[in-house]
Write a protein that holds these residues in place. Structure first.
Motif, mmCIF file in Angstrom:
data_model
loop_
_atom_site.group_PDB
_atom_site.id
_atom_site.type_symbol
_atom_site.label_atom_id
_atom_site.label_comp_id
_atom_site.label_asym_id
_atom_site.label_seq_id
_atom_site.Cartn_x
_atom_site.Cartn_y
_atom_site.Cartn_z
ATOM 1 N N ALA A 174 -39.810 -76.204 56.300
ATOM 2 C CA ALA A 174 -40.651 -76.185 54.964
ATOM 3 C C ALA A 174 -42.134 -76.442 55.311
ATOM 4 N N ALA A 175 -42.624 -77.271 56.390
ATOM 5 C CA ALA A 175 -43.808 -77.390 56.591
ATOM 6 C C ALA A 175 -44.356 -76.200 57.237
ATOM 7 N N LEU A 176 -43.808 -75.382 58.019
ATOM 8 C CA LEU A 176 -44.202 -74.339 58.404
ATOM 9 C C LEU A 176 -44.340 -73.357 57.604
ATOM 10 N N LEU A 177 -43.805 -73.052 56.674
ATOM 11 C CA LEU A 177 -43.640 -72.355 55.596
ATOM 12 C C LEU A 177 -44.857 -72.523 54.523
ATOM 13 N N LEU A 178 -45.106 -73.818 54.290
ATOM 14 C CA LEU A 178 -46.142 -74.287 53.586
ATOM 15 C C LEU A 178 -47.505 -73.909 54.166
ATOM 16 N N ARG A 179 -47.504 -74.137 55.572
ATOM 17 C CA ARG A 179 -48.936 -74.005 56.183
ATOM 18 C C ARG A 179 -49.130 -72.292 56.167
ATOM 19 N N GLU A 180 -48.203 -71.561 56.438
ATOM 20 C CA GLU A 180 -48.274 -70.165 56.230
ATOM 21 C C GLU A 180 -48.823 -69.842 55.030
ATOM 22 N N ILE A 181 -48.362 -70.201 54.058
ATOM 23 C CA ILE A 181 -48.531 -69.838 52.576
ATOM 24 C C ILE A 181 -50.073 -70.277 52.322
ATOM 25 N N GLN A 182 -50.446 -71.537 52.727
ATOM 26 C CA GLN A 182 -51.932 -71.978 52.681
ATOM 27 C C GLN A 182 -52.884 -71.187 53.310
ATOM 28 N N GLY B 87 -57.233 -67.167 52.905
ATOM 29 C CA GLY B 87 -57.758 -65.874 53.519
ATOM 30 C C GLY B 87 -57.928 -65.009 52.327
ATOM 31 N N ILE B 88 -57.184 -65.091 51.388
ATOM 32 C CA ILE B 88 -57.419 -64.260 50.300
ATOM 33 C C ILE B 88 -58.557 -64.724 49.352
ATOM 34 N N GLN B 89 -58.878 -66.003 49.189
ATOM 35 C CA GLN B 89 -59.799 -66.667 48.701
ATOM 36 C C GLN B 89 -61.203 -66.199 49.430
ATOM 37 N N ALA B 90 -60.979 -65.889 50.614
ATOM 38 C CA ALA B 90 -62.512 -65.842 51.389
ATOM 39 C C ALA B 90 -62.632 -64.417 51.610
ATOM 40 N N ASN B 91 -61.876 -63.638 50.637
ATOM 41 C CA ASN B 91 -62.235 -62.085 50.541
ATOM 42 C C ASN B 91 -61.899 -61.344 52.083
ATOM 43 N N ILE B 92 -60.894 -61.894 52.576
ATOM 44 C CA ILE B 92 -60.419 -61.184 53.893
ATOM 45 C C ILE B 92 -59.316 -60.279 53.664
ATOM 46 N N SER B 93 -59.519 -58.933 54.382
ATOM 47 C CA SER B 93 -58.391 -58.146 53.997
ATOM 48 C C SER B 93 -57.024 -58.553 54.184
ATOM 49 N N VAL B 94 -56.047 -58.018 53.615
ATOM 50 C CA VAL B 94 -54.755 -58.732 53.654
ATOM 51 C C VAL B 94 -54.293 -58.253 55.080
#
Length: 78
Positions: free
Chosen positions: A35-43, A48-55
């Motif tokens: 769960a901690a790893l999944l949460l870190r990946e989602i964050q 990255g999306i908020q910083a306008n980096i390409s998906v």
């Protein structure tokens, strides 16, 4: 940080647990770590999306620097 504190307490607890409860404790540790790893990946993805980096670049980053080493570790452990 909270996950680290919880895992530290559980790891200390595993030293004193009897064999009949060890599988339950190990499963609990595995769930918390996953769960901690999944949460870190989602964050990481949302930052990255908020910083306008390409998906595409975000997925490349997550796969090569965060997910791939975990796969290698699991492969070595098995």
């Amino acid at each position: 940080q909270a996950t680290g504190i919880i895992l530290t307490i559980l790891l200390i607890f595993t030293h004193y647990v009897t064999n009949e409860y060890s599988s339950i404790v190990n499963l609990t540790l595995l769930i918390i770590i996953s769960a901690a790893l999944l949460l870190r990946e989602i964050q990481s993805f949302t930052r990255g999306i908020q910083a306008n980096i390409s998906v595409f670049y975000i997925i490349l980053y997550l796969c090569t620097l965060e997910i791939l080493p975990l796969g290698v570790i699991f492969r070595i452990a098995i």
